[in-house]
Design a protein around this motif. Structure first.
Motif, PDB file in Angstrom:
ATOM      1  N   ALA A  78      13.855 -42.559 -20.663  1.00 27.79           N
ATOM      2  CA  ALA A  78      13.392 -43.959 -20.618  1.00 27.79           C
ATOM      3  C   ALA A  78      13.798 -44.690 -21.902  1.00 27.79           C
ATOM      4  O   ALA A  78      14.246 -45.850 -21.864  1.00 27.79           O
ATOM      5  CB  ALA A  78      11.877 -44.002 -20.419  1.00 27.79           C
ATOM      6  N   ASP A  79      13.674 -44.012 -23.043  1.00 27.15           N
ATOM      7  CA  ASP A  79      14.070 -44.634 -24.320  1.00 27.15           C
ATOM      8  C   ASP A  79      15.558 -44.969 -24.312  1.00 27.15           C
ATOM      9  O   ASP A  79      15.971 -46.041 -24.743  1.00 27.15           O
ATOM     10  CB  ASP A  79      13.809 -43.677 -25.498  1.00 27.15           C
ATOM     11  CG  ASP A  79      12.324 -43.539 -25.815  1.00 27.15           C
ATOM     12  OD1 ASP A  79      11.518 -44.320 -25.266  1.00 27.15           O
ATOM     13  OD2 ASP A  79      11.977 -42.622 -26.592  1.00 27.15           O
ATOM     14  N   ASN A  82      16.140 -48.015 -22.178  1.00 28.99           N
ATOM     15  CA  ASN A  82      15.699 -49.232 -22.881  1.00 28.99           C
ATOM     16  C   ASN A  82      16.676 -49.644 -23.975  1.00 28.99           C
ATOM     17  O   ASN A  82      16.994 -50.823 -24.119  1.00 28.99           O
ATOM     18  CB  ASN A  82      14.306 -49.020 -23.485  1.00 28.99           C
ATOM     19  CG  ASN A  82      13.219 -49.311 -22.458  1.00 28.99           C
ATOM     20  OD1 ASN A  82      13.223 -50.360 -21.815  1.00 28.99           O
ATOM     21  ND2 ASN A  82      12.309 -48.372 -22.281  1.00 28.99           N
ATOM     22  N   GLU A  83      17.161 -48.654 -24.733  1.00 30.21           N
ATOM     23  CA  GLU A  83      18.082 -48.973 -25.832  1.00 30.21           C
ATOM     24  C   GLU A  83      19.439 -49.447 -25.337  1.00 30.21           C
ATOM     25  O   GLU A  83      20.170 -50.109 -26.057  1.00 30.21           O
ATOM     26  CB  GLU A  83      18.279 -47.734 -26.725  1.00 30.21           C
ATOM     27  CG  GLU A  83      17.105 -47.513 -27.667  1.00 30.21           C
ATOM     28  CD  GLU A  83      17.014 -46.063 -28.155  1.00 30.21           C
ATOM     29  OE1 GLU A  83      18.036 -45.346 -28.123  1.00 30.21           O
ATOM     30  OE2 GLU A  83      15.889 -45.657 -28.541  1.00 30.21           O
ATOM     31  N   ILE A  85      19.943 -51.123 -22.318  1.00 33.21           N
ATOM     32  CA  ILE A  85      19.634 -51.887 -21.115  1.00 33.21           C
ATOM     33  C   ILE A  85      20.745 -52.887 -20.736  1.00 33.21           C
ATOM     34  O   ILE A  85      20.963 -53.172 -19.561  1.00 33.21           O
ATOM     35  CB  ILE A  85      18.248 -52.580 -21.249  1.00 33.21           C
ATOM     36  CG1 ILE A  85      17.712 -53.005 -19.878  1.00 33.21           C
ATOM     37  CG2 ILE A  85      18.265 -53.727 -22.248  1.00 33.21           C
ATOM     38  CD1 ILE A  85      17.242 -51.870 -19.022  1.00 33.21           C
ATOM     39  N   ILE A 152      12.622 -50.950 -15.020  1.00 34.72           N
ATOM     40  CA  ILE A 152      12.680 -50.892 -16.490  1.00 34.72           C
ATOM     41  C   ILE A 152      13.498 -52.097 -16.961  1.00 34.72           C
ATOM     42  O   ILE A 152      14.602 -52.339 -16.461  1.00 34.72           O
ATOM     43  CB  ILE A 152      13.333 -49.585 -17.019  1.00 34.72           C
ATOM     44  CG1 ILE A 152      12.461 -48.357 -16.710  1.00 34.72           C
ATOM     45  CG2 ILE A 152      13.564 -49.679 -18.538  1.00 34.72           C
ATOM     46  CD1 ILE A 152      12.977 -47.021 -17.266  1.00 34.72           C
ATOM     47  N   GLY A 153      12.945 -52.851 -17.883  1.00 35.05           N
ATOM     48  CA  GLY A 153      13.652 -53.994 -18.477  1.00 35.05           C
ATOM     49  C   GLY A 153      14.183 -54.980 -17.443  1.00 35.05           C
ATOM     50  O   GLY A 153      15.278 -55.528 -17.610  1.00 35.05           O
TER      51      GLY A 153
END
Ligand code: BGC
Ligand code: CA
Length: 406
Positions: A78-79, A82-83, A85, A152-153
């Motif tokens: 998930a990180d 996100n980084e 995206i 996510i995002g």
């Protein structure tokens, strides 16, 4: 001392010798036993097999905290999303598509990892309070019932496909199967795959080499085998160390302590004569399940250089025991599948180093990964050993081993 006293004493000595031998022969049921890597449990429900875990008062399980590790794996992915995206959605369809290679649907470690990934990515479906770990098979259109779309995002996250990587002869966690299935998936929906996730590095690296490295698609595994950690420099996105360096030590250490009849915490929670001791960030012990669980660590491009050799013994427990304190003893130890990637490339080399440090003479028995009898047939002379370490093919099968220890 007169003759009569001598006579009485020698009778007493002979008697105790005879009784001592009687207690020893046929006493295999009382010898130390450790289940390792595969926790005795029901392969459909995951329920622990307490009869096996409490076989005698010198029985233990050594593994790692499967939920904590699975949560770390999910979080790491998930990180990463996100980084990245802005670039993660390769075909720009608004969907972050991932595929998931499953090791063994009846193995607690594998189940936990499916849950960890689905929970972190929001793709899990709850059934009876638990996220469903079942393979979705092909779900390119998002219609599968065991998973749902996450978010996510601002982008949709979809498990495009997941499958248990079992080969035709029944071996699970099968890297070759994963390497060929990624080809099938890529051929039909390759441009939709943005992330590749695997329950372990063996399968993850097979998919990386077969497809995702060339496509520059981030690939995540589990185990921190040396080859996978090295591949982080070449684009493999990350893995989890389940601390095989701690587990291999514990597997042999609990046997050493039980054989010696010393405090079971010797060299574990309290330092032994050589100074070996673990700390509570390395593991914890659960008395109810007689289980030692190592604590996992995430390995990514940020820290992989510290993990390049997965077969290095852990310094706090790498001190040689003296033969006076710990005389040489014989251990029977099996590995469910001699060609299991993690067990053969990471775990066994560590066991072989710790067995020297702990003065244990270990007979290593490599199974075929398919049938229990292939291994149990080679426990034909249990009297020869002071203790046993068992890695089952199927977690339901503990009784196939204990039946031989009578
Ligand atoms: C490892 C897998 C391995 C399995 C064997 C798991 O903990 O992550 O790589 O195949 O154990 O039982
Ligand atoms: Ca996409």
């Amino acid at each position: 001392m007169n003759n009569r006293t001598l006579f009485v004493l020698s009778i007493a000595a002979a008697t105790s010798l005879v009784f001592g031998m009687a207690a020893f022969a046929g006493g295999n049921a009382d010898k130390p036993l450790v289940w390792w890597n595969r926790q005795p449990s029901n392969s459909s429900t995951g329920e622990l097999d307490m009869a096996a875990l409490t076989w005698n008062d010198k029985t233990y399980y050594v593994g790692f905290d499967a939920s904590q590790g699975a949560e770390l794996q999910g979080q790491m992915i998930a990180d990463y999303i996100n980084e990245n995206i802005d670039t993660i959605d390769r075909n720009g369809d608004g969907i972050i598509g991932y595929v998931l290679a499953i090791g063994d649907i009846g193995h607690n470690d594998s189940i936990a990892r499916n849950l960890g990934v689905r929970k972190a990515l929001g793709t899990g479906v709850e059934a009876g309070g638990e996220i469903d770990p079942s393979p979705a098979e092909t779900n390119v259109d998002g219609s599968a019932s065991v998973v749902q779309d996450g978010e996510i995002g601002g982008l949709t996250v979809r498990e495009l496909a997941s499958h248990e990587m079992k080969n035709a002869s029944g071996a699970t966690w099968d890297a070759a199967t994963a390497g060929s299935i990624i080809g099938t998936w890529a051929a039909s929906f390759g441009d939709q795959i943005d992330v590749v996730i695997s329950n372990n590095d063996g399968m993850g690296m097979a998919m990386f080499h077969a497809w995702s490295q060339a496509e520059e698609v981030p690939t995540f595994g589990y185990d921190a085998n040396s080859d996978a950690v090295a591949a982080i420099a070449e684009g493999y996105a990350g893995t989890i160390s389940q601390r095989a360096d701690v587990q291999a030590y514990l597997t042999l250490r609990v046997l050493r302590n039980a054989i010696d009849g010393v405090d079971p915490d010797t060299g574990i929670g309290i330092a032994d004569e050589a100074g070996n001791v673990l700390s509570d960030t390395d593991y914890y012990y659960d008395e109810a399940s007689r289980s030692y669980y190592a604590l996992n660590l995430a390995v990514t491009s940020d820290n992989y250089e510290d993990f390049l050799d997965s077969t290095v013994v852990y310094a706090p427990v790498a001190n040689q025991l003296s033969e006076e304190a710990a005389p040489v003893k014989n251990i029977w130890l099996d590995i469910y599948n001699a060609s299991d990637n993690f067990l053969s490339s990471t775990y066994q080399p560590l066991l072989e180093k710790y067995d020297d440090l702990l003065n244990l003479n270990v007979a290593y028995i490599g199974g075929d990964g398919q049938t229990e009898s292939n291994i149990t047939n080679r426990l034909d002379n249990p009297d020869q050993y002071d203790a046993y370490a068992v890695n089952m093919v199927k977690t339901d099968n503990a009784a196939s081993y204990t039946a031989l220890l009578q």
